[in-house]
Scaffold this motif. Structure first.
Motif, PDB file in Angstrom:
ATOM      1  N   LEU A   1       0.973  -1.539  -0.237  1.00 36.71           N
ATOM      2  CA  LEU A   1      -0.124   0.567  -0.458  1.00 36.71           C
ATOM      3  C   LEU A   1       0.868   1.301  -0.036  1.00 36.71           C
ATOM      4  O   LEU A   1      -0.006   2.294   0.226  1.00 36.71           O
ATOM      5  CB  LEU A   1      -0.651  -0.228   0.902  1.00 36.71           C
ATOM      6  CG  LEU A   1      -1.717  -1.260   0.962  1.00 36.71           C
ATOM      7  CD1 LEU A   1      -2.461  -1.089   2.477  1.00 36.71           C
ATOM      8  CD2 LEU A   1      -2.432  -1.262  -0.020  1.00 36.71           C
ATOM      9  N   ARG A   2       2.167   1.111  -0.054  1.00 36.87           N
ATOM     10  CA  ARG A   2       2.791   2.358  -0.290  1.00 36.87           C
ATOM     11  C   ARG A   2       4.099   1.637  -1.651  1.00 36.87           C
ATOM     12  O   ARG A   2       4.517   1.755  -2.160  1.00 36.87           O
ATOM     13  CB  ARG A   2       3.860   2.385   0.803  1.00 36.87           C
ATOM     14  CG  ARG A   2       3.087   2.807   1.957  1.00 36.87           C
ATOM     15  CD  ARG A   2       4.128   2.442   3.381  1.00 36.87           C
ATOM     16  NE  ARG A   2       5.342   1.618   3.238  1.00 36.87           N
ATOM     17  CZ  ARG A   2       6.717   1.369   3.902  1.00 36.87           C
ATOM     18  NH1 ARG A   2       7.684   2.261   3.031  1.00 36.87           N
ATOM     19  NH2 ARG A   2       7.214   0.163   3.409  1.00 36.87           N
ATOM     20  N   GLY A   3       2.877   2.423  -2.362  1.00 43.15           N
ATOM     21  CA  GLY A   3       3.705   2.644  -3.822  1.00 43.15           C
ATOM     22  C   GLY A   3       2.305   1.539  -4.792  1.00 43.15           C
ATOM     23  O   GLY A   3       2.336   1.920  -6.253  1.00 43.15           O
ATOM     24  N   GLY A   4       1.809   0.537  -5.103  1.00 41.56           N
ATOM     25  CA  GLY A   4       1.428  -0.350  -5.359  1.00 41.56           C
ATOM     26  C   GLY A   4       0.391   0.389  -6.172  1.00 41.56           C
ATOM     27  O   GLY A   4      -0.640  -1.045  -6.623  1.00 41.56           O
ATOM     28  N   GLY A   5      -0.351   1.407  -5.743  1.00 40.72           N
ATOM     29  CA  GLY A   5      -1.633   1.448  -6.358  1.00 40.72           C
ATOM     30  C   GLY A   5      -3.069   1.556  -5.422  1.00 40.72           C
ATOM     31  O   GLY A   5      -2.685   0.401  -4.242  1.00 40.72           O
TER      32      GLY A   5
ATOM     33  N   LEU B   1       1.103  -2.211 -19.321  1.00 36.74           N
ATOM     34  CA  LEU B   1       0.685  -0.537 -18.471  1.00 36.74           C
ATOM     35  C   LEU B   1       0.796  -1.629 -17.426  1.00 36.74           C
ATOM     36  O   LEU B   1       1.236  -1.113 -15.894  1.00 36.74           O
ATOM     37  CB  LEU B   1      -0.555  -0.440 -17.891  1.00 36.74           C
ATOM     38  CG  LEU B   1      -1.850  -1.745 -17.527  1.00 36.74           C
ATOM     39  CD1 LEU B   1      -1.415  -1.635 -16.311  1.00 36.74           C
ATOM     40  CD2 LEU B   1      -3.533  -0.859 -17.673  1.00 36.74           C
ATOM     41  N   GLN B   2       1.298  -3.137 -16.568  1.00 31.77           N
ATOM     42  CA  GLN B   2       1.658  -3.455 -15.285  1.00 31.77           C
ATOM     43  C   GLN B   2       3.089  -3.618 -15.287  1.00 31.77           C
ATOM     44  O   GLN B   2       2.949  -2.558 -14.598  1.00 31.77           O
ATOM     45  CB  GLN B   2       1.332  -5.098 -15.108  1.00 31.77           C
ATOM     46  CG  GLN B   2       0.110  -4.828 -15.289  1.00 31.77           C
ATOM     47  CD  GLN B   2      -0.250  -4.719 -16.338  1.00 31.77           C
ATOM     48  OE1 GLN B   2       0.466  -5.467 -17.400  1.00 31.77           O
ATOM     49  NE2 GLN B   2      -2.158  -5.654 -16.752  1.00 31.77           N
ATOM     50  N   GLU B   3       4.157  -3.075 -16.452  1.00 28.14           N
ATOM     51  CA  GLU B   3       5.258  -3.144 -16.306  1.00 28.14           C
ATOM     52  C   GLU B   3       5.454  -1.698 -16.370  1.00 28.14           C
ATOM     53  O   GLU B   3       6.710  -0.932 -15.937  1.00 28.14           O
ATOM     54  CB  GLU B   3       5.938  -3.627 -17.840  1.00 28.14           C
ATOM     55  CG  GLU B   3       7.575  -2.923 -17.504  1.00 28.14           C
ATOM     56  CD  GLU B   3       7.928  -3.467 -19.067  1.00 28.14           C
ATOM     57  OE1 GLU B   3       9.644  -3.044 -19.627  1.00 28.14           O
ATOM     58  OE2 GLU B   3       7.692  -3.688 -19.878  1.00 28.14           O
TER      59      GLU B   3
ATOM     60  N   LEU C   1       3.127  -8.255  -6.057  1.00 25.47           N
ATOM     61  CA  LEU C   1       2.489  -7.275  -6.425  1.00 25.47           C
ATOM     62  C   LEU C   1       0.606  -7.873  -6.498  1.00 25.47           C
ATOM     63  O   LEU C   1       0.340  -8.417  -6.306  1.00 25.47           O
ATOM     64  CB  LEU C   1       2.173  -5.971  -7.252  1.00 25.47           C
ATOM     65  CG  LEU C   1       2.918  -4.314  -6.196  1.00 25.47           C
ATOM     66  CD1 LEU C   1       3.003  -3.748  -7.492  1.00 25.47           C
ATOM     67  CD2 LEU C   1       2.891  -4.103  -5.022  1.00 25.47           C
ATOM     68  N   TYR C   2       1.088  -8.304  -7.717  1.00 24.93           N
ATOM     69  CA  TYR C   2       0.496  -9.442  -8.216  1.00 24.93           C
ATOM     70  C   TYR C   2       0.017 -10.484  -7.597  1.00 24.93           C
ATOM     71  O   TYR C   2      -1.173 -10.839  -7.079  1.00 24.93           O
ATOM     72  CB  TYR C   2       0.734 -10.514  -9.340  1.00 24.93           C
ATOM     73  CG  TYR C   2      -1.118 -10.494 -10.198  1.00 24.93           C
ATOM     74  CD1 TYR C   2      -1.629 -10.401 -10.867  1.00 24.93           C
ATOM     75  CD2 TYR C   2      -1.521 -12.053 -10.555  1.00 24.93           C
ATOM     76  CE1 TYR C   2      -3.085 -10.946 -11.338  1.00 24.93           C
ATOM     77  CE2 TYR C   2      -1.933 -12.827 -10.174  1.00 24.93           C
ATOM     78  CZ  TYR C   2      -3.301 -11.713 -11.616  1.00 24.93           C
ATOM     79  OH  TYR C   2      -4.254 -12.771 -12.042  1.00 24.93           O
ATOM     80  N   ALA C   3       0.702 -10.937  -6.568  1.00 19.69           N
ATOM     81  CA  ALA C   3       0.610 -12.302  -6.331  1.00 19.69           C
ATOM     82  C   ALA C   3       0.216 -12.317  -4.374  1.00 19.69           C
ATOM     83  O   ALA C   3      -1.069 -12.658  -3.689  1.00 19.69           O
ATOM     84  CB  ALA C   3       2.180 -13.237  -5.570  1.00 19.69           C
TER      85      ALA C   3
ATOM     86  N   ALA D   1      -5.633  -5.878 -12.731  1.00 23.12           N
ATOM     87  CA  ALA D   1      -6.977  -5.324 -13.645  1.00 23.12           C
ATOM     88  C   ALA D   1      -7.181  -6.502 -14.666  1.00 23.12           C
ATOM     89  O   ALA D   1      -8.204  -6.371 -15.313  1.00 23.12           O
ATOM     90  CB  ALA D   1      -6.827  -3.910 -13.947  1.00 23.12           C
ATOM     91  N   GLU D   2      -6.388  -7.035 -15.273  1.00 24.80           N
ATOM     92  CA  GLU D   2      -5.907  -7.632 -15.975  1.00 24.80           C
ATOM     93  C   GLU D   2      -6.771  -8.906 -16.591  1.00 24.80           C
ATOM     94  O   GLU D   2      -7.454  -9.400 -17.415  1.00 24.80           O
ATOM     95  CB  GLU D   2      -5.269  -8.017 -16.931  1.00 24.80           C
ATOM     96  CG  GLU D   2      -4.163  -9.183 -15.210  1.00 24.80           C
ATOM     97  CD  GLU D   2      -3.184  -8.513 -14.674  1.00 24.80           C
ATOM     98  OE1 GLU D   2      -2.373  -9.009 -14.306  1.00 24.80           O
ATOM     99  OE2 GLU D   2      -3.891  -6.962 -14.568  1.00 24.80           O
ATOM    100  N   ASP D   3      -7.517  -8.863 -15.257  1.00 23.80           N
ATOM    101  CA  ASP D   3      -8.443 -10.408 -14.759  1.00 23.80           C
ATOM    102  C   ASP D   3      -9.666  -9.923 -14.910  1.00 23.80           C
ATOM    103  O   ASP D   3     -10.337 -11.059 -14.592  1.00 23.80           O
ATOM    104  CB  ASP D   3      -8.179 -10.774 -13.237  1.00 23.80           C
ATOM    105  CG  ASP D   3      -6.690 -11.449 -12.979  1.00 23.80           C
ATOM    106  OD1 ASP D   3      -6.099 -11.573 -14.529  1.00 23.80           O
ATOM    107  OD2 ASP D   3      -6.643 -11.377 -11.731  1.00 23.80           O
ATOM    108  N   TRP D   4     -10.274  -8.699 -15.142  1.00 24.68           N
ATOM    109  CA  TRP D   4     -11.535  -8.125 -15.208  1.00 24.68           C
ATOM    110  C   TRP D   4     -11.504  -7.366 -16.528  1.00 24.68           C
ATOM    111  O   TRP D   4     -10.735  -6.712 -16.598  1.00 24.68           O
ATOM    112  CB  TRP D   4     -11.859  -6.908 -14.183  1.00 24.68           C
ATOM    113  CG  TRP D   4     -11.801  -8.131 -12.850  1.00 24.68           C
ATOM    114  CD1 TRP D   4     -10.669  -8.577 -11.937  1.00 24.68           C
ATOM    115  CD2 TRP D   4     -12.619  -8.938 -12.309  1.00 24.68           C
ATOM    116  NE1 TRP D   4     -10.987  -9.240 -10.564  1.00 24.68           N
ATOM    117  CE2 TRP D   4     -12.455  -9.269 -10.857  1.00 24.68           C
ATOM    118  CE3 TRP D   4     -14.061  -9.065 -12.515  1.00 24.68           C
ATOM    119  CZ2 TRP D   4     -12.822 -10.341 -10.357  1.00 24.68           C
ATOM    120  CZ3 TRP D   4     -15.227  -9.434 -11.420  1.00 24.68           C
ATOM    121  CH2 TRP D   4     -14.150 -10.385 -10.567  1.00 24.68           C
ATOM    122  N   GLU D   5     -12.755  -7.287 -17.006  1.00 28.98           N
ATOM    123  CA  GLU D   5     -12.971  -5.968 -18.035  1.00 28.98           C
ATOM    124  C   GLU D   5     -14.798  -5.355 -17.587  1.00 28.98           C
ATOM    125  O   GLU D   5     -14.785  -6.303 -17.402  1.00 28.98           O
ATOM    126  CB  GLU D   5     -13.383  -6.598 -19.640  1.00 28.98           C
ATOM    127  CG  GLU D   5     -14.853  -7.566 -19.771  1.00 28.98           C
ATOM    128  CD  GLU D   5     -14.442  -8.613 -20.321  1.00 28.98           C
ATOM    129  OE1 GLU D   5     -13.198  -8.229 -21.493  1.00 28.98           O
ATOM    130  OE2 GLU D   5     -15.529  -8.931 -21.050  1.00 28.98           O
TER     131      GLU D   5
END
Length: 658
Positions: free
Chosen positions: A336-340, A599-601, A611-613, A632-636
């Motif tokens: 939560l300190r930088g991961g959005g 965008l992830q990169e 972060l994803y894990a 976000a890539e898991d949803w649309e």
């Protein structure tokens, strides 16, 4: 009990029976803990939930508000959310009945708001229609305050679907709910946050968090969503000798997550301190700003906003309320300190470093092509600014600049317009006297003089940062849907290379000539006064950044979605020029392109796999979602506007496989 498909009917009948014989009260317990704000001591506990269940005498209803844990993992509610199905919408069989919403409202102490678009007062087919209120709203529409003080309005309505704006800002003559959330909870206790999190998770509702609605990509919007509104969590506490888990010992300040940067600056200044916060008045300190890293007029001195956080209080996706620090719930603290923002939890407060009182000087000025011998001299003046970026950043300063072509000095009027302008919105020199600031900018100004540029710098100096900031950064205009932006962080290596620096200058000119505009900052994510921490997830590219460049395209209020699509694609594609100049850098997620390639990169760099894990670990059902967030890539977003999926929040949220 019937299957999930019959849930709404069963619940409605059962609940009507229950409510006719019992009286529910707010579900909260007062917890004794000296380190918490008063609103954080009012929490949802297992015992409170037991009381609710005993009162309702209905397992199905009670389970809607339960924490996620082993004991309820096999329940109907849990299965309903873990399935990763599309989020229900009003009118769907799985959408909660009005009686369920009534129970929810009672349990949260009557803080539920059935929302409406802010501009609904202007449309006769809405029950709220009121010509007098419409006139007031229209007059204030471009003011941040108007949107901050509404539970669901956002400052960039493009990302909720442009569905309900007052004239002359509307492109249609209708008002629809769009991606403005259906319900909002005006948060005043942690228990309310927990109940809302549990309710949304267990019923698989779309869930969003709003403080001010400032976010560039509309994270607080979501069609059919339940929103929590943290705007009034305004508590502040000075901690004169705070002992942090990471070894820091010294002054600190605890802020509620509804505190905005102007309030944080004002409070810190009253104590003889400074704090790292955003440039804009409307930014909220404790939400997506700090979670996304957070650049600041003090960043070149002290680093990013995320670097300042010593601990935080968080409601996680399972509904649990925790403290996170470098030693306690350290994974959450790191993320939560930088991961959005909109990732794994809701921050209710945070403790940040209280920095020294700083004498500060600002410089503000502008010049247009008319103030120069001609276009060549104008662009040579811009080039001279880039030549000085490294010296300016290494002195701990911050510059906020605009470049475009428009006689009104706003944006760029059209491709080929030669009414060039450069506007130094504000050059901030913390810890520098007036004389020191003048000496720092002298080489640049000497070049401007040699080019026969006419400009009039205005200097402002005070013995503290706050008094300078107040004058340097007035409230910005918001509320329109006519701009699409993209951004890039350009590292030190670009400005140490004559070739790359000249390519950057040529790119600036090309952008403007093609009808785009630039809003940029000379800034570093590594402050000259401190070493950056190693235990947060700030995008690594920030540490070597010399400038954060935003490039934007524009259209008219009445432009069609086809025009918006074309303009959006153009600015995304044009940004390849800057991506090629700095291929190993990235982009600031909070002020970036929704259509950013990879965008992830770009937003998270080498931190993304971890972060994803952690997203899967702490939010396995995908309760928290934003178009640019981790996972976000898991949803649309199956947009209802004539745009590709996930171009705004105006559509049903579904797993990508649906």
């Amino acid at each position: 009990m019937k299957g999930v498909s019959g849930l709404a009917l069963v619940v409605s009948a059962s609940l009507a029976q229950a409510l006719s014989t019992v009286s529910l009260t707010a579900a909260e317990t007062t917890v004794t803990a000296s380190a918490l704000f008063s609103y954080e001591k009012l929490q949802l506990t297992e015992s409170a939930l037991v009381d609710v269940a005993q009162t309702l005498q209905n397992e199905t209803i009670a389970s809607m508000f339960a924490f996620a844990n082993a004991t309820n993992s096999s329940s109907t509610m849990s299965k309903r959310s873990v399935s990763h199905s599309c989020k229900p919408m009003p009118g769907d069989l799985l959408w909660p009945s009005e009686l369920i919403w009534d129970v929810f409202d009672i349990l949260i102490g009557g803080s539920l708001i059935k929302t409406k678009p802010l501009a609904a007062y202007c449309y006769p087919d809405w029950p709220e229609y009121d010509a007098t209120k419409c006139a007031t709203i229209t007059a204030d529409w471009l003011s941040s305050d108007l949107h901050m003080d509404d539970p669901t309005s956002i400052m960039l309505p493009l990302y909720e679907g442009r569905t309900c704006l007052p004239s002359p800002y509307n492109y249609t003559s209708t008002c629809k709910q769009g991606a403005y959330p259906i319900y909002a909870v005006n948060i005043s206790t942690v228990a309310q946050v927990q109940l809302a999190v549990n309710f949304a998770r267990n019923l698989n509702l779309r869930f969003v968090v709003k403080n001010t609605g400032h976010d560039f990509n509309g994270k607080a919007a979501g069609k059919g969503a339940l929103a929590i509104w943290t705007h009034y969590l305004k508590d502040k506490e000075y901690l004169s000798n705070y002992e942090a888990a990471n070894g820091y010992v010294g002054p600190a300040i605890k802020f509620g997550s509804g505190v905005q940067v102007w309030e944080a600056y004002e409070f810190a200044n009253s104590l003889g301190h400074s704090v790292v916060g955003g440039e804009a008045v409307t930014v909220g300190l404790g939400g997506g700003y700090t979670a996304g890293g957070g650049h600041s007029p003090l960043s070149s001195m002290y680093g990013m906003a995320a670097d300042q956080v010593l601990s935080m209080q968080v409601v996680l996706a399972d509904g649990r309320f925790i403290t996170a620090s470098s030693t306690e719930n350290s994974e959450v603290f790191w993320m939560l300190r930088g991961g959005g923002g909109s990732t794994i939890g809701v921050v209710t407060s945070l403790v940040v470093k209280a920095l020294p009182k700083l004498e500060t000087t600002s410089v503000t000025f502008n010049f247009t092509v008319s103030d120069t011998p001609g276009p060549d001299a104008f662009w040579a003046a811009v080039s001279s600014y880039l030549d000085n970026f490294e010296d300016f950043v290494d002195a701990g300063t911050y510059g906020y600049y605009y470049i475009g072509a428009d006689s009104a000095e706003i944006g760029t009027a059209y491709a080929g317009d030669t009414d060039y302008y450069f506007r130094m919105e504000s050059f901030i020199a913390p810890n520098m006297s007036l004389a020191e600031t003048k000496a720092l900018v002298a080489p640049w100004f000497d070049t401007l003089d040699s080019l026969n540029i006419t400009y009039t710098p205005w200097y402002n100096n005070a013995d503290n940062f706050y008094d300078v900031w107040v004058n340097a950064f007035p409230q910005e205009y918001v509320g329109t849907d006519v701009v699409k932006t993209a951004s890039r962080l350009l590292p030190r290596s670009v400005f140490q290379s004559d070739t790359l620096r000249n390519k950057t200058w040529a790119a600036y000119k090309d952008a403007v000539d093609q009808g785009l505009f630039l809003a940029g900052f000379h800034v570093s994510g590594t402050g000259i006064a401190v070493d950056p921490p190693k235990d947060n997830s700030v995008l690594p590219a920030w540490r070597d950044t010399m400038t954060h460049v935003i490039v934007g395209s524009e259209w008219n209020f009445t432009s069609s979605w086809d025009v918006i699509k074309e303009s959006s694609l153009f600015v995304t594609e044009w940004m390849d020029v800057l991506r090629e100049i700095a291929p190993d850098s990235g982009a600031y997620m909070s002020e970036a392109d929704l259509l950013e390639p990879n965008l992830q990169e770009a937003f998270y760099g080498t931190n993304y796999p971890r972060l994803y894990a952690l997203k899967q670990k702490y939010d396995p059902t995908g309760l928290f979602f934003a178009l640019t967030a981790v996972g976000a890539e898991d949803w649309e977003v199956q947009t209802t506007d004539p745009l590709p999926y996930s171009w705004n929040n105006n559509g049903r949220l579904c797993p990508v496989s649906s």
